[in-house]
Scaffold this active site. Structure first.
Site, PDB file in Angstrom:
ATOM      1  N   HIS A 189      20.850  70.151  10.618  1.00  0.00           N
ATOM      2  CA  HIS A 189      22.062  69.552  10.074  1.00  0.00           C
ATOM      3  C   HIS A 189      23.313  70.201  10.655  1.00  0.00           C
ATOM      4  CE1 HIS A 189      24.656  68.814   6.290  1.00  0.00           C
ATOM      5  NE2 HIS A 189      24.888  67.921   7.204  1.00  0.00           N
ATOM      6  N   ARG A 296      24.037  58.086   5.675  1.00  0.00           N
ATOM      7  CA  ARG A 296      23.054  59.021   5.104  1.00  0.00           C
ATOM      8  C   ARG A 296      23.472  59.311   3.658  1.00  0.00           C
ATOM      9  NH1 ARG A 296      23.236  61.337  10.766  1.00  0.00           N
ATOM     10  NH2 ARG A 296      21.095  61.582  11.418  1.00  0.00           N
ATOM     11  N   ARG A 332      21.383  53.655   4.018  1.00  0.00           N
ATOM     12  CA  ARG A 332      20.020  54.165   3.924  1.00  0.00           C
ATOM     13  C   ARG A 332      19.808  54.774   2.553  1.00  0.00           C
ATOM     14  NH1 ARG A 332      18.094  58.848   7.924  1.00  0.00           N
ATOM     15  NH2 ARG A 332      19.255  60.188   6.523  1.00  0.00           N
ATOM     16  N   GLU A 430      10.613  56.077  12.000  1.00  0.00           N
ATOM     17  CA  GLU A 430      10.683  57.511  12.276  1.00  0.00           C
ATOM     18  C   GLU A 430       9.345  58.209  12.061  1.00  0.00           C
ATOM     19  OE1 GLU A 430      13.781  59.218   9.842  1.00  0.00           O
ATOM     20  OE2 GLU A 430      13.101  58.191   8.040  1.00  0.00           O
ATOM     21  N   ASN A 453      15.257  61.516  15.630  1.00  0.00           N
ATOM     22  CA  ASN A 453      15.233  62.923  15.202  1.00  0.00           C
ATOM     23  C   ASN A 453      13.907  63.258  14.531  1.00  0.00           C
ATOM     24  OD1 ASN A 453      17.868  62.679  15.958  1.00  0.00           O
ATOM     25  ND2 ASN A 453      18.708  62.712  13.891  1.00  0.00           N
ATOM     26  N   ASP A 454      13.483  62.358  13.649  1.00  0.00           N
ATOM     27  CA  ASP A 454      12.202  62.586  12.982  1.00  0.00           C
ATOM     28  C   ASP A 454      11.039  62.100  13.822  1.00  0.00           C
ATOM     29  OD1 ASP A 454      12.592  63.936  10.494  1.00  0.00           O
ATOM     30  OD2 ASP A 454      13.794  62.213   9.892  1.00  0.00           O
ATOM     31  N   ARG A 464      11.571  70.080  13.361  1.00  0.00           N
ATOM     32  CA  ARG A 464      12.903  69.975  13.980  1.00  0.00           C
ATOM     33  C   ARG A 464      13.824  71.122  13.584  1.00  0.00           C
ATOM     34  NH1 ARG A 464      15.392  64.616  10.897  1.00  0.00           N
ATOM     35  NH2 ARG A 464      17.452  65.412  11.357  1.00  0.00           N
ATOM     36  N   CYS A 501      19.454  54.999  15.648  1.00  0.00           N
ATOM     37  CA  CYS A 501      20.447  55.856  15.001  1.00  0.00           C
ATOM     38  C   CYS A 501      20.131  57.351  15.113  1.00  0.00           C
ATOM     39  CB  CYS A 501      20.651  55.462  13.536  1.00  0.00           C
ATOM     40  SG  CYS A 501      19.192  55.702  12.525  1.00  0.00           S
TER      41      CYS A 501
HETATM   42  C1  PEP Z   1      16.493  60.348  12.380  1.00  0.00           C
HETATM   43  O1  PEP Z   1      15.485  60.860  11.882  1.00  0.00           O
HETATM   44  O2  PEP Z   1      16.599  60.125  13.600  1.00  0.00           O
HETATM   45  C2  PEP Z   1      17.657  60.013  11.546  1.00  0.00           C
HETATM   46  C3  PEP Z   1      18.647  59.295  12.008  1.00  0.00           C
HETATM   47  O3  PEP Z   1      17.686  60.475  10.287  1.00  0.00           O
HETATM   48  P1  PEP Z   1      17.961  61.999   9.845  1.00  0.00           P
HETATM   49  O4  PEP Z   1      18.469  62.744  11.058  1.00  0.00           O
HETATM   50  O5  PEP Z   1      18.950  61.925   8.765  1.00  0.00           O
HETATM   51  O6  PEP Z   1      16.628  62.446   9.402  1.00  0.00           O
HETATM   52 MG    MG Z   2      15.203  60.862   9.786  1.00  0.00          MG
END
Ligand code: PEP
Ligand code: MG
Length: 568
Positions: A189, A296, A332, A430, A453-454, A464, A501
Site C-alpha cells: 500500500h 477501493r 468495488r 485477480e 497486483n493480486d 506481494r 486496474c
Molecule cells: C489488484 O489486485 O490488482 C487491485 C487493483 O486491487 P488491490 O491492489 O486493491 O488488491
Molecule cells: Mg486486488
C-alpha cells in the site's frame, strides 16, 4: 557504497540524505535526586499538554486533506490521555524516582511489549501508534525540533525504515527528491502511495538505516534499483545531468495529462482513475479521465473505531457518482483482509491472510456489513452511472451468491420505497481460477477488471507484501500474459467491457503489450496518467499487436521485461 532495493517509482535523484525514522534519543536509565520528583512530573504534564495540542493541530490540518487519516491522530490523542498509562508514568516518577524521560520510555515500552505479544494482529498493530506517541513525548521532552515531512526546508532524499501511508499523507512533494525505505514490496500500500506522488522511490533496501548517515550525499537511480552513497564527482555529475533530463522528460510527459487516451492510429483507449476516497484532491483528476476504474471502498472502513453507516457510505458514493456524471464509476465492494486490517471489525488471526477470508469471502461471513454497503451503493446508484465490482472472486458460485445478496438488498429498499436504478455487476479477475474460466465468467457478469497486483501474487505464489520473495513476484511472467490474453479474448468475444486496474496497467513498458492483446480500458492512479497517455500516443495498434505477439513467444519474465524495455 552501492545499496540495492526494488524500484517502486521510476526516476533519478541526487541530493543529501535525511533520515526519517521518527527517531528519538533512547534515554538511559536515570533517577532524580530526592526532592526533584515534582519538577519532573510538572515537566511531564507540560509536555503532555503540548503533545495534545500538536496532535490536535495535525488532526485539523489533515482533516482538510484526508479525513480518514485525521482519525489516526484522534487515536494518538486517546493514547496520550490514557488514564492507566498516565498513572503508571506518575508513579514511576513520584514513587520510583525515574527521570521523566526514563519513565515515559519504560512505561510505553511495557505497553508496546504487551501489545506486540498479542496474537491478534489487530491489537498488536496498535503498538505502532504507541511507538509514534512515545516518540512525540520524547521529542518534546528533549526540546527537539519537529521532523515533519510536510515542512522540509530543503530538497532531500528521505531514508526511512518503513514509509507508512500516514507519512505519505503529509509529504511535501516539492522538497522530497526521492524516497528510500527498508520495508515495502512493489505493490504494498505504501509503495502505491509513493508512486502516486511521482517521486522516485526504492523500497526493500536491506539495512538502509545502518548504511546511511544524515546529510550524506547520495544518488538514487530507481530505474536501476540502486542507491550510490558518497558518489565520486564524475558519477555525481553524470547523475545531475540525468536528473535534469529526467525533470525535462517529466515536464514533457506532464503535457499529456489532459489529452485524450488515443493511439497514433486514432484508436481510443479509455483512461480510468483508481481512487480510495471521495476527497476533492482525488476527484480533481476527473476532468482528464474517462471513468473510475476502481474505487477501493475498503479505505472508507480504515483508521476508524466504528463501521461507517449506510448513510455515511451513501454520501461518499453519491459524491463520486455525481462528480463523474454519465461516466462509469466502478465501485468495488470492500476488499478487507490480506494486508488491509480494520480497527472497527475483529478479524480472526489467520495463517495466510492473503489466502484467507479476504474481500468477498469476508463479506459472506459478515452479511450485515455487506448488506449495509450494498444498500448504500444501490441508493447512490440514481446519482450517476454505477458499476458494482466484486473483489477476490474464486468461482461462479461466488458470483451467484453475491447476486443473491444484492437482490435481497434491492428488494428491501424497494419495499421501503427507495428509488433505485439498474446497475452493472462485474468482477475483479485477480485469482487464477477465475481467469482460467473467463469464458464462463463473462456469461455471468456485465464486465470485469483485471487486478494484476493480486493476480501476480496468486499466479507466482509470492506474497506481494514480502520483500524476501520479491524476485518471485514476476509482473512480466509469461503465465501472466497468457492469462491476461485469455481473459481479454473471452470478454471481447462476448462484447462485454474488460478493463485493467492493477499496477501493470499503468506501467508504460507493459501498456503496448496490453493494448496489443486487445485491452482498451486502463485504470490507474492520477500520477501515472500522463506517462500512459504519452505511451499510447506514440503507438499504433498494429505495432502494439506485434509487441504482444512477440511477448507471447518469450519464455521468461526477464526476457519479456528486457524486450518491452526496448520495444518502443
Ligand atoms: C489488484 O489486485 O490488482 C487491485 C487493483 O486491487 P488491490 O491492489 O486493491 O488488491
Ligand atoms: Mg486486488
Amino acid at each position: 557504497m552501492v545499496l540495492k532495493g526494488k524500484s517502486v517509482a521510476p526516476g533519478v535523484a541526487v541530493g543529501s540524505i535525511s533520515i526519517y525514522n521518527d527517531i528519538f534519543r533512547i534515554p538511559s536509565e536515570a533517577f532524580v535526586p530526592e526532592g526533584g520528583e515534582q519538577a519532573h512530573l510538572d515537566k511531564y504534564n507540560l509536555i503532555k499538554k503540548e503533545a495534545l495540542e500538536e496532535l490536535e493541530s495535525i488532526k485539523l490540518s489533515m482533516q482538510k486533506l484526508d479525513p480518514k487519516k485525521a482519525d489516526i491522530f484522534n487515536a494518538h490523542k486517546e493514547i496520550a490521555e490514557d488514564i492507566i498509562l498516565n498513572e503508571e508514568i506518575h508513579a514511576k516518577i513520584l514513587k520510583n524516582r525515574f527521570t521523566g524521560d526514563w519513565a515515559i520510555y519504560k512505561v510505553y515500552d511495557t505497553f508496546i511489549g504487551m501489545l506486540q505479544q498479542t496474537p491478534d494482529p489487530l491489537i498488536s498493530e496498535r503498538s505502532v501508534d504507541f511507538i509514534d506517541v512515545r516518540a512525540l513525548f520524547l521529542r518534546l521532552w528533549y526540546g527537539q525540533k519537529k521532523y515533519s515531512l510536510s515542512s522540509l526546508n530543503e530538497p532531500v532524499i528521505i531514508a526511512a525504515s518503513d514509509f507508512k501511508p500516514s507519512d505519505a499523507a503529509s509529504l511535501d512533494n516539492n522538497n522530497v527528491l526521492a524516497i528510500l525505505a527498508e520495508q515495502g514490496g512493489l505493490t504494498s500500500h505504501s509503495a502505491i502511495i509513493a508512486k502516486s506522488f511521482g517521486i522516485p522511490a526504492v523500497f526493500g533496501i536491506d539495512e538502509l538505516l545502518k548504511s546511511v548517515k544524515q546529510k550524506q550525499i547520495a544518488v538514487v537511480d530507481a530505474d536501476k534499483e540502486i542507491v550510490i552513497l558518497d558518489p565520486s564527482l564524475s558519477v555525481k555529475k553524470k547523475y545531475e545531468k540525468k536528473y535534469a533530463a529526467y525533470r525535462r522528460d517529466r515536464e514533457d510527459t506532464e503535457k499529456y495529462r489532459t489529452s485524450e487516451g488515443r493511439t497514433l492510429c486514432g484508436v481510443k483507449i479509455d483512461i480510468g482513475l483508481n481512487i480510495a476516497s471521495a476527497d476533492d484532491k482525488e476527484l480533481s483528476a476527473s476532468v482528464y479521465t474517462d471513468s473510475v476504474g476502481v474505487f477501493r471502498t475498503e479505505f472508507i472502513y480504515m483508521g476508524r473505531r466504528t463501521l461507517p453507516t449506510e448513510d455515511e457510505q451513501f454520501l461518499v458514493y453519491r459524491k463520486v457518482l455525481e462528480c463523474f456524471g454519465e461516466r462509469p464509476v466502478i465501485l468495488r465492494t470492500m476488499d478487507i483482509g490480506g494486508d488491509k486490517k480494520l480497527s472497527c471489525v475483529d478479524l480472526p488471526d489467520e495463517e495466510n491472510p492473503f489466502l484467507g477470508n479476504r474481500a468477498l469471502r469476508f463479506c459472506f461471513k459478515h452479511p450485515d456489513i455487506f448488506k449495509t454497503q450494498i444498500r448504500a451503493c444501490l441508493r447512490a446508484s440514481v446519482f450517476g452511472n454505477l458499476w458494482l465490482m466484486l473483489p477476490m472472486v474464486t468461482s461462479l458460485e461466488d458470483i451467484r451468491k453475491a447476486k443473491e445478496h444484492i437482490a435481497s438488498a434491492r428488494k428491501e429498499l424497494e419495499k421501503e420505497g427507495k428509488s433505485l436504478k439498474d446497475i452493472k455487476l462485474g468482477v475483479m479477475i485477480e485469482i487464477p481460477s477465475i481467469a482460467l474460466i473467463a469464458d464462463l465468467v463473462c456469461k455471468e457478469v456485465d464486465f470485469a477488471s483485471i487486478g494484476s497486483n493480486d493476480l501476480i501474487q496468486y499466479v507466482c505464489a509470492a506474497d506481494r507484501m514480502n520483500v524476501e520473495v520479491e524476485p518471485y513476484y514476476q509482473s512480466y511472467h509469461p503465465a501472466m500474459f497468457r492469462l491476461i490474453k485469455k481473459t481479454i479474448d473471452a470478454f471481447n468475444d462476448a462484447g462485454k467491457p474488460i478493463s485493467f486496474c492493477g499496477e501493470l496497467g499503468s506501467d508504460p513498458k507493459a501498456v503496448p503489450a496490453l493494448i496489443g492483446l486487445g485491452m482498451r480500458k486502463l485504470s490507474m492512479n492520477a500520477t501515472s496518467v500522463p506517462a500512459v497517455k504519452r505511451t499510447i500516443a506514440s503507438l499504433t495498434v498494429k505495432k502494439a499487436e506485434e509487441i504482444a505477439a512477440k511477448v507471447l513467444k518469450l519464455s521468461t519474465a526477464s526476457e519479456i521485461e528486457k524486450y518491452l524495455s526496448g520495444a518502443l
